[in-house]
Design a protein around this motif. Structure first.
Motif, PDB file in Angstrom:
ATOM      1  N   ARG A   1      93.933  61.393  44.007  1.00 35.94           N
ATOM      2  CA  ARG A   1      95.091  60.713  43.417  1.00 35.94           C
ATOM      3  C   ARG A   1      96.402  61.358  43.847  1.00 35.94           C
ATOM      4  O   ARG A   1      97.391  60.668  44.110  1.00 35.94           O
ATOM      5  CB  ARG A   1      94.975  60.717  41.891  1.00 35.94           C
ATOM      6  CG  ARG A   1      94.014  59.669  41.347  1.00 35.94           C
ATOM      7  CD  ARG A   1      93.948  59.696  39.839  1.00 35.94           C
ATOM      8  NE  ARG A   1      93.214  58.552  39.320  1.00 35.94           N
ATOM      9  CZ  ARG A   1      92.908  58.374  38.033  1.00 35.94           C
ATOM     10  NH1 ARG A   1      93.293  59.292  37.142  1.00 35.94           N
ATOM     11  NH2 ARG A   1      92.255  57.304  37.647  1.00 35.94           N
ATOM     12  N   VAL A   2      96.411  62.691  43.909  1.00 34.74           N
ATOM     13  CA  VAL A   2      97.614  63.393  44.357  1.00 34.74           C
ATOM     14  C   VAL A   2      97.956  62.982  45.791  1.00 34.74           C
ATOM     15  O   VAL A   2      99.120  62.704  46.111  1.00 34.74           O
ATOM     16  CB  VAL A   2      97.432  64.921  44.255  1.00 34.74           C
ATOM     17  CG1 VAL A   2      98.564  65.658  44.975  1.00 34.74           C
ATOM     18  CG2 VAL A   2      97.368  65.357  42.794  1.00 34.74           C
ATOM     19  N   GLU A   3      96.951  62.948  46.652  1.00 29.95           N
ATOM     20  CA  GLU A   3      97.190  62.560  48.043  1.00 29.95           C
ATOM     21  C   GLU A   3      97.644  61.107  48.141  1.00 29.95           C
ATOM     22  O   GLU A   3      98.497  60.763  48.967  1.00 29.95           O
ATOM     23  CB  GLU A   3      95.925  62.780  48.878  1.00 29.95           C
ATOM     24  CG  GLU A   3      95.574  64.240  49.082  1.00 29.95           C
ATOM     25  CD  GLU A   3      96.741  65.037  49.659  1.00 29.95           C
ATOM     26  OE1 GLU A   3      97.323  64.586  50.661  1.00 29.95           O
ATOM     27  OE2 GLU A   3      97.075  66.088  49.089  1.00 29.95           O
ATOM     28  N   ARG A   4      97.099  60.248  47.287  1.00 30.32           N
ATOM     29  CA  ARG A   4      97.524  58.845  47.265  1.00 30.32           C
ATOM     30  C   ARG A   4      98.989  58.744  46.855  1.00 30.32           C
ATOM     31  O   ARG A   4      99.772  57.991  47.453  1.00 30.32           O
ATOM     32  CB  ARG A   4      96.636  58.060  46.296  1.00 30.32           C
ATOM     33  CG  ARG A   4      97.078  56.624  46.018  1.00 30.32           C
ATOM     34  CD  ARG A   4      97.063  55.762  47.259  1.00 30.32           C
ATOM     35  NE  ARG A   4      97.375  54.383  46.954  1.00 30.32           N
ATOM     36  CZ  ARG A   4      97.908  53.522  47.819  1.00 30.32           C
ATOM     37  NH1 ARG A   4      98.164  53.904  49.057  1.00 30.32           N
ATOM     38  NH2 ARG A   4      98.167  52.281  47.471  1.00 30.32           N
ATOM     39  N   PHE A   5      99.398  59.525  45.862  1.00 29.93           N
ATOM     40  CA  PHE A   5     100.785  59.509  45.414  1.00 29.93           C
ATOM     41  C   PHE A   5     101.711  60.016  46.511  1.00 29.93           C
ATOM     42  O   PHE A   5     102.777  59.443  46.755  1.00 29.93           O
ATOM     43  CB  PHE A   5     100.935  60.345  44.146  1.00 29.93           C
ATOM     44  CG  PHE A   5     102.323  60.355  43.560  1.00 29.93           C
ATOM     45  CD1 PHE A   5     102.975  59.161  43.279  1.00 29.93           C
ATOM     46  CD2 PHE A   5     102.969  61.550  43.294  1.00 29.93           C
ATOM     47  CE1 PHE A   5     104.259  59.154  42.744  1.00 29.93           C
ATOM     48  CE2 PHE A   5     104.244  61.558  42.749  1.00 29.93           C
ATOM     49  CZ  PHE A   5     104.895  60.356  42.478  1.00 29.93           C
ATOM     50  N   ARG A   6     101.287  61.070  47.207  1.00 35.05           N
ATOM     51  CA  ARG A   6     102.101  61.575  48.314  1.00 35.05           C
ATOM     52  C   ARG A   6     102.297  60.514  49.392  1.00 35.05           C
ATOM     53  O   ARG A   6     103.381  60.363  49.958  1.00 35.05           O
ATOM     54  CB  ARG A   6     101.439  62.813  48.917  1.00 35.05           C
ATOM     55  CG  ARG A   6     101.626  64.092  48.105  1.00 35.05           C
ATOM     56  CD  ARG A   6     101.146  65.279  48.904  1.00 35.05           C
ATOM     57  NE  ARG A   6     101.467  66.535  48.252  1.00 35.05           N
ATOM     58  CZ  ARG A   6     100.597  67.484  47.975  1.00 35.05           C
ATOM     59  NH1 ARG A   6      99.323  67.325  48.304  1.00 35.05           N
ATOM     60  NH2 ARG A   6     100.973  68.607  47.395  1.00 35.05           N
TER      61      ARG A   6
END
Length: 305
Positions: free
Chosen positions: A196-201
């Motif tokens: 999810r963090v990578e998706r947000f980035r």
């Protein structure tokens, strides 16, 4: 025999196992095949440490057992081992073992990591045994990097150490990626958070010029705005809106420093309703007006030429 310290036998401090630390310098990137040294000691390497050197081992065949700072791991090919400086370690290799070992100065690696990729410091400083699940694309990447380091070590040329150090940093990037894969496999919940963090980035990179609200990002990720804010506080220590604003400021700085766009054009490019609003936003975030920041950056670039 090593001297006694407080009634206990002191551990040997080697540059390379079997060679006293004082006999070798640390401004090298050393490479050798594992059997070339291990076979000289019956494939049993007694506990010792390297005061200033980190070692990276890539086991391509066979296996064995290692103790690192009191923890015992059994390993088999293919796998990677990370032995930071001053970690007490020993090995019991199987006689069919093969692979590579790279040895270099921990301080040099950390200096580069601090500048280029601070997240690598954890990898550099943490002992690890990382299995590689075949078939893995990373195995070919690892082989290519170890082989390249070996070629640099075998053929002395100008800037040999610099080239070896750069290749070792690239190798540590592969180690870090592998470590993250192992952690995700061992902790699915954490893996979901990382994804999810990578998706947000990725969304921040794609939408940093459109000034979209938190709810828009959350909807694209299939979570609530509250969940996105909690995720940002856990991952970055800031709220979701702060993360969005910081990414916008990063883009604004890039355009101010490296483009010929006017302030009005940059404001429009970044999705602000007018130049004045963009100016207030930029000054609140940076303490400078956009024009002041541009002049500062132009001066810095002139001085660096």
């Amino acid at each position: 025999m090593p001297a006694n310290v407080n009634g206990r036998r002191a551990l040997p401090n080697y540059a390379l196992y079997g060679a006293e630390a004082a006999q070798s310098t640390v401004d090298i990137v050393h490479h050798e095949r594992i059997p070339s040294r291990a076979s000289r000691f019956g494939f049993d390497i007694e506990p010792h440490f390297h005061d200033a050197l980190i070692q990276l081992l890539y086991i391509t065949h066979g296996g064995g057992e290692t103790s690192i700072d009191g923890q015992v791991w059994r390993f088999s090919a293919p796998c990677l081992l990370v032995i930071p400086a001053r970690s007490v370690h020993g090995f019991r290799f199987r006689h069919d073992v093969d692979g590579h070992v790279v040895t270099t100065a921990q301080s040099a690696i950390e200096s580069v990591a601090m500048t280029a990729a601070p997240d690598l410091l954890t990898v550099v400083r943490t002992p690890a045994v990382l299995p590689i699940a075949p078939p893995e694309h990373s195995t070919s990447s690892l082989t290519a990097l170890f082989d390249a380091i070996g070629r640099e070590a075998e053929h002395p040329e100008r800037w040999q150490y610099t080239a070896g150090l750069a290749l070792t940093i690239a190798l540590l990037v592969q180690v870090a990626r592998l470590s993250e894969k192992v952690q995700r496999a061992e902790n699915p919940a954490r893996a979901a958070t990382v994804a999810r963090v990578e998706r947000f980035r990725t969304l921040l990179d794609d939408r940093c010029r459109t000034r979209q609200p938190v709810a828009s990002y959350a909807a694209a990720m299939g979570i609530s705005a509250g969940q996105l804010t909690r995720l940002c506080r856990e991952a970055f220590g800031i709220s979701a809106i702060e993360a969005i604003d910081r990414r916008a400021i990063h883009e604004a700085k890039r355009l101010l420093g490296y483009s010929s766009y006017s302030i009005k054009q940059i404001a429009r490019e970044l999705g602000f309703r007018d130049e004045a609003y963009f100016g207030r936003f930029f000054r609140k975030q940076t303490g400078l007006r956009p024009t002041e920041y541009r002049l500062q950056e132009q001066g810095r670039l002139v001085l660096s030429r």
